[in-house]
Design a protein around this motif. Sequence first.
Motif, PDB file in Angstrom:
ATOM      1  N   ALA A  17      46.689  51.764  35.788  1.00 60.25           N
ATOM      2  CA  ALA A  17      45.989  50.596  35.240  1.00 60.25           C
ATOM      3  C   ALA A  17      44.687  50.342  35.978  1.00 60.25           C
ATOM      4  N   GLY A  18      44.719  50.473  37.299  1.00 62.72           N
ATOM      5  CA  GLY A  18      43.544  50.163  38.106  1.00 62.72           C
ATOM      6  C   GLY A  18      42.370  51.087  37.879  1.00 62.72           C
ATOM      7  N   VAL A  75      46.820  44.576  35.596  1.00 66.16           N
ATOM      8  CA  VAL A  75      47.312  44.339  36.953  1.00 66.16           C
ATOM      9  C   VAL A  75      47.418  42.832  37.113  1.00 66.16           C
ATOM     10  N   ASP A  79      54.240  46.370  42.893  1.00 71.07           N
ATOM     11  CA  ASP A  79      53.436  47.175  43.813  1.00 71.07           C
ATOM     12  C   ASP A  79      53.149  46.328  45.045  1.00 71.07           C
ATOM     13  N   SER A  99      51.845  46.248  37.756  1.00 66.09           N
ATOM     14  CA  SER A  99      50.859  47.147  37.162  1.00 66.09           C
ATOM     15  C   SER A  99      51.458  47.833  35.937  1.00 66.09           C
ATOM     16  N   ALA A 131      41.925  47.033  41.358  1.00 64.99           N
ATOM     17  CA  ALA A 131      41.444  45.900  40.562  1.00 64.99           C
ATOM     18  C   ALA A 131      40.325  45.158  41.292  1.00 64.99           C
ATOM     19  N   SER A 179      47.337  48.985  43.481  1.00 65.18           N
ATOM     20  CA  SER A 179      46.910  48.501  42.162  1.00 65.18           C
ATOM     21  C   SER A 179      45.934  47.333  42.302  1.00 65.18           C
TER      22      SER A 179
END
Length: 263
Positions: free
Chosen positions: A214-215, A115, A86, A101, A192, A188
């Motif tokens: 994920a974030g 991440v 990313d 990510s 985070a 991402s």
Amino acid sequence: MHPLLNIAVKAARAAGQVIVRHADRLDTLTVQDKQPNDFVTEVDRMAEREIIRVIHRAYPGHAILAEESGTQGSHEEFQWVIDPLDGTTNYLHGIPQYAVSIALKQKGRLEHGVVYDPVKEELFAASRGAGATLNNRRIRVTQPRDMTGVLLGTGIPFREDQNLDYYLRTLSVLLPGTAGVRRAGAASLDLAYVAAGRLDGFWEIGLHEWDMAAGVLMIQEAGGLVSDLKGGSDYLATGNVVAAGPKVFKGMLQRLNPVVNRA
């Protein structure tokens, strides 16, 4: 650490090694346009293959949704959502702001996320109900009382299929009274950073699921809130997202309300 999260960490670190190993050979990389100004390199593909290799060695039947190779498999319970690099444009320009990510959905619900910033060697991780961490230390969103002096992150539309005029209207209502807006180039990591308290809030339009899966779990596990620009829950589908600690989140949605209702 949950075994599934442990595999995500292992896969992210393996991809990070691929990315860093090629970072000093940028002039030799094969680069292709997926669409105007949206690039993919051989490093993206190598990193993605490494992630999938690690996952399938541990869980060969699990399904995959990955940025470069698309959907693989049809496991009824588990699907991994992967962005192998990313911030590819940053990477190609030697700007050290990019990440791996990886998220895991179980029966459609985000359960684990990682991440990984291979340049700073920062590993952000979260599991549902277990909190969020940065290099194994607990992280939390900030808790400002209102929008005064907050620092926001964002991404500015650059693709032809994104609505720049609409985005600029959101910027015009969110910026006043804040300490400013940062556009770093890797969603991402921006998410985070919200989870870790480095940014007070974040919004963007036109993202893909792999950019934020994920974030957003990290932010939720760090005590924050996530929605689409209208306050709904379909941000993974629409690609439009707002994320912050509770009071800033409320303030962002209040400011966005007249813009999104007029769209």
